[in-house]
Design an enzyme around this catalytic site. Structure first.
Site, mmCIF file in Angstrom:
data_model
loop_
_atom_site.group_PDB
_atom_site.id
_atom_site.type_symbol
_atom_site.label_atom_id
_atom_site.label_comp_id
_atom_site.label_asym_id
_atom_site.label_seq_id
_atom_site.Cartn_x
_atom_site.Cartn_y
_atom_site.Cartn_z
ATOM 1 N N GLY B 46 1.127 -6.604 -3.175
ATOM 2 C CA GLY B 46 1.814 -7.322 -4.234
ATOM 3 C C GLY B 46 2.931 -6.402 -4.671
ATOM 4 N N GLU B 47 3.374 -6.519 -5.904
ATOM 5 C CA GLU B 47 4.334 -5.534 -6.417
ATOM 6 C C GLU B 47 3.565 -4.505 -7.222
ATOM 7 O OE1 GLU B 47 7.475 -4.602 -5.925
ATOM 8 O OE2 GLU B 47 7.340 -6.036 -4.284
ATOM 9 N N SER B 48 3.609 -3.250 -6.793
ATOM 10 C CA SER B 48 2.779 -2.232 -7.449
ATOM 11 C C SER B 48 3.181 -2.052 -8.912
ATOM 12 C CB SER B 48 2.867 -0.904 -6.699
ATOM 13 O OG SER B 48 4.194 -0.421 -6.682
ATOM 14 N N CYS B 78 -1.106 -1.609 1.029
ATOM 15 C CA CYS B 78 0.294 -1.630 0.607
ATOM 16 C C CYS B 78 0.424 -1.246 -0.879
ATOM 17 C CB CYS B 78 0.923 -2.996 0.913
ATOM 18 S SG CYS B 78 2.717 -2.990 0.854
ATOM 19 N N ARG B 107 7.590 4.511 -1.716
ATOM 20 C CA ARG B 107 7.639 3.037 -1.689
ATOM 21 C C ARG B 107 8.784 2.543 -0.805
ATOM 22 N NH1 ARG B 107 8.662 1.110 -7.262
ATOM 23 N NH2 ARG B 107 8.194 -0.917 -6.365
ATOM 24 N N ILE B 135 5.154 -5.034 5.408
ATOM 25 C CA ILE B 135 6.116 -5.767 4.587
ATOM 26 C C ILE B 135 6.635 -4.866 3.484
ATOM 27 C CG2 ILE B 135 6.403 -7.741 3.031
ATOM 28 C CD1 ILE B 135 4.359 -9.187 4.788
ATOM 29 N N ARG B 136 7.916 -4.498 3.590
ATOM 30 C CA ARG B 136 8.505 -3.558 2.617
ATOM 31 C C ARG B 136 7.489 -2.432 2.364
ATOM 32 N NH1 ARG B 136 12.352 -4.877 -1.234
ATOM 33 N NH2 ARG B 136 10.932 -4.138 -2.817
ATOM 34 N N HIS B 171 -0.837 -4.806 6.232
ATOM 35 C CA HIS B 171 -1.611 -5.890 5.629
ATOM 36 C C HIS B 171 -2.655 -6.441 6.591
ATOM 37 C CE1 HIS B 171 0.729 -6.155 1.967
ATOM 38 N NE2 HIS B 171 1.791 -5.917 2.703
ATOM 39 N N GLU B 173 -5.047 -8.214 5.961
ATOM 40 C CA GLU B 173 -5.500 -9.547 5.531
ATOM 41 C C GLU B 173 -4.616 -10.665 6.079
ATOM 42 O OE1 GLU B 173 -3.767 -7.461 3.799
ATOM 43 O OE2 GLU B 173 -2.371 -8.499 2.466
#
Lengths: 302, 191
Positions: B46-48, B78, B107, B135-136, B171, B173
C-alpha cells in the site's frame, strides 16, 4: 553490511497487466486527491493521501471558467513529482494519445483519460494497451466500464459529476455498475450473449464478470465527494477507494478535511469514528444542483 | 492458525485470499481487539506513509509494537517491509519504523511505475522460480548480521528473514503462487 549491486540485470517485464492492475491494488482503501501545485501536494501527502492527481485547475474551476481544458503543463507536473514520494497521476483528454505519450515520458505513475478535460476525439478512446504506464478511466455504467477495460484500462472509477460537490451522480453510477454485476452473476449462459449486446461490451469480459462477480480491475469512485460521510457512503456501496477533486481544496480547511476523508475511507463502516472525524471541519465546498448544470461532464466518453 | 492482515489501506484482499488458500483463518485487523486475537500478521503493500499515519490515528501503533516485541510472526510485503525495517533511508521524518528486522530500505528505489516489473525470482528454499511482481518497490541497502537473504535482484536483497520476521520487496499475493504464504505459515507455527 552495505549491498553492492551487480551489473548483471535480471530480465524484467514492465507494463504487464499484473503490474498495471497491481498498482491499483496498492491504492485500495485510500484517497487520491486533486492538487494544482506542490504546496497542495504536500498537504495531501501529509494528510495521508495514497496518490495525488496533478492538474492545473480543479473541476469546480474548469466548470466555472469554461474554455478548453487540456493536459497540465509538464513543468507543473514535474514540480509536484518532486514535492511528494507518493504516486503522481495526471489527466489526458479522451482520445488524446499524444498527451498520454507525453505524460508517460514524464514518468507519471497513472494516467487518467478523463471526461473532466475537453475530449479530443468524439469516437475513440486511447488504445491503452500500447502504453507501459497504467490508465484509469471513468464509467457511468457497466458497459462503459467493460469497453474501457477492453481498451486496456487498469482501473475504473465511477464518474459521478466532477466539480459539483454533489454525490448523487456518483451514487447513481456505482449502483448501476454494481447492480448490473450482481444481475450478471445470476444470468444463465444464453442470457450472457444478450447482456453483451445490451451492454455493448465484449462477450469474454461479460462472461468473466458473470463468473467472478467483480470487475477484472479495481473499481474506485470519483465525482462529487465533499465530506467524510460521502466517502463512507460510496465505500459501503462497494467502491474500493475514492478520488476527491474539488472537495478538499475548495473547502474552508483543506488539511483537516483531507485527513478526515482519509480516516473515513479507511474506517468507512465505523459510524462512531465517522462521527468523530466529521466534527469541526468548517464549511464544505459549496455544492451545485445537478439540474442547474449547463453541461454534464459525465456525458463525455463513449 | 489465525493469520491477521492489517486492513487499514492497501492490497488486503489478495493476502486474505492467499492465506485462506493455504489453510489459515484470515482475519482483517483494524482495531486492538482483532490485533490481540491473531497468531501471525501480514503487513500488506500500500502506501507506507498512509498506513503509518492510519496506525497512529487508530491507536494501533503502540499495541502493534508491543505484539511485535513479543515475537508475533510477521510477513511484510513492500510497504509492509518498509514499516518493519530498522531504518528507512528516505522516509518521512515522522514515519514510524517498527525495527523488527535489521535492514535499511530505500523507498521506490527501482523507479517510478513505468519501471515496475515482473520477473522469475530464484528462491532457493522454494525450489522452482517464483513469479515476483515489483511495484514501485523498495530495495534493501544494508542487512544486519542476523538477517538471512533469501533472494536478490541484481544483488539487492528482495526477500529477507530474521527470526519470525519475513519481508519481501515484491508482492507474493498478486501472482497467484501461494508458496511464500505457505512458507510463512510454517515459519509462524515452528517452535
Amino acid at each position: 553490511m552495505p549491498v553492492q549491486p551487480t551489473d548483471a540485470s535480471l530480465p524484467r517485464d514492465t507494463g504487464t497487466t499484473l503490474v498495471k492492475r497491481g498498482l491499483a491494488e496498492m491504492l485500495k482503501g485510500g484517497v487520491i486527491m486533486d492538487v494544482v501545485d506542490p504546496q497542495q501536494a504536500k498537504i495531501a501527502e501529509d494528510a495521508g493521501a495514497v496518490a495525488v492527481m496533478a492538474l492545473e485547475r480543479v473541476p469546480a474551476d474548469i466548470r466555472r471558467n469554461g474554455g478548453v481544458a487540456r493536459m497540465s503543463d509538464p513543468e507543473m507536473i514535474e514540480g509536484i513529482k518532486e514535492a511528494v514520494t507518493i504516486p503522481v497521476m495526471a489527466k489526458a483528454r479522451i482520445g488524446h494519445f499524444a498527451e498520454a505519450q507525453i505524460l508517460q515520458a514524464l514518468g507519471v505513475d497513472y494516467i487518467d483519460e478523463s471526461e473532466v478535460l475537453t475530449p479530443a476525439d468524439e469516437a475513440h478512446h486511447i488504445d491503452k494497451w500500447a502504453f507501459t504506464v497504467p490508465f484509469v478511466c471513468g464509467a457511468t455504467n457497466l458497459g462503459e466500464a467493460l469497453r474501457r477495460i477492453s481498451e486496456g484500462a487498469a482501473m475504473i472509477r465511477s464518474k459521478g459529476e466532477a466539480g459539483t460537490g454533489n454525490i448523487v451522480e456518483a451514487v447513481r453510477h456505482l449502483r448501476s455498475i454494481l447492480g448490473d454485476i450482481r444481475k450478471l452473476t445470476t444470468a444463465d449462459s444464453a442470457e450472457l450473449f444478450d447482456w453483451a449486446k445490451r451492454l455493448q461490451a465484449p462477450l469474454p469480459l461479460v462472461q468473466e464478470v458473470a463468473q467472478t462477480g467483480r470487475l477484472p480491475v479495481p473499481l474506485f469512485c470519483a465525482g462529487g465527494i465533499a465530506t467524510p460521510a460521502d466517502a463512507s457512503l460510496v465505500m459501503q456501496l462497494g467502491a474500493e477507494a475514492v478520488f476527491v477533486g474539488s472537495g478538499i481544496f475548495k473547502s474552508a480547511d483543506p488539511a483537516a478535511r483531507a485527513k478526515a476523508i482519509v480516516e473515513a475511507t479507511a474506517h468507512y463502516d465505523d459510524p462512531e469514528l465517522l462521527a468523530k472525524v466529521s466534527r469541526g471541519l468548517g464549511d464544505a465546498m459549496p455544492g451545485l444542483e445537478i439540474g442547474s448544470l449547463d453541461a454534464k461532464l459525465a456525458d463525455r466518453g463513449w | 492458525m489465525k493469520a491477521g492482515v492489517l486492513a487499514l489501506q492497501g492490497a488486503v484482499g489478495p493476502h486474505v485470499a492467499a492465506l485462506e488458500r493455504v489453510g489459515a483463518l484470515a482475519i482483517p485487523v483494524r482495531d486492538t481487539d482483532s490485533l490481540a486475537a491473531v497468531d501471525a500478521l501480514v503487513l500488506p503493500g500500500g502506501e507506507s506513509t498512509t498506513i503509518a499515519m492510519l496506525l497512529e490515528r487508530a491507536g494501533l501503533a503502540d499495541p502493534l509494537a508491543e505484539r511485535l516485541a513479543g515475537g508475533l510472526p510477521v510477513l511484510g510485503t513492500c510497504a509492509g517491509m518498509i514499516l518493519l525495517a530498522a531504518e528507512v533511508l528516505d522516509g518521512r521524518p515522522d514515519q514510524r519504523a517498527f525495527g523488527v528486522i535489521d535492514i535499511s530500505v530505500r523507498r521506490n528505489a527501482f523507479g517510478r511505475q513505468v519501471d515496475s516489473f515482473e520477473t522469475d525470482l530464484e528462491i532457493a528454499e522454494l525450489g522452482a522460480p517464483f513469479r515476483a511482481v515489483f511495484i514501485r518497490a523498495p530495495v534493501v541497502e544494508r542487512t544486519g548480521a542476523g538477517v538471512e537473504v533469501l533472494a536478490t535482484v541484481d544483488n539487492y536483497p528482495v526477500l529477507c528473514r530474521q527470526g519470525k520476521v519475513l519481508v519481501s520487496a515484491f508482492h507474493p499475493e498478486l501472482s497467484g503462487d501461494d508458496r511464500l504464504h505457505a512458507a510463512f505459515l510454517r515459519l509462524a507455527s515452528s517452535g
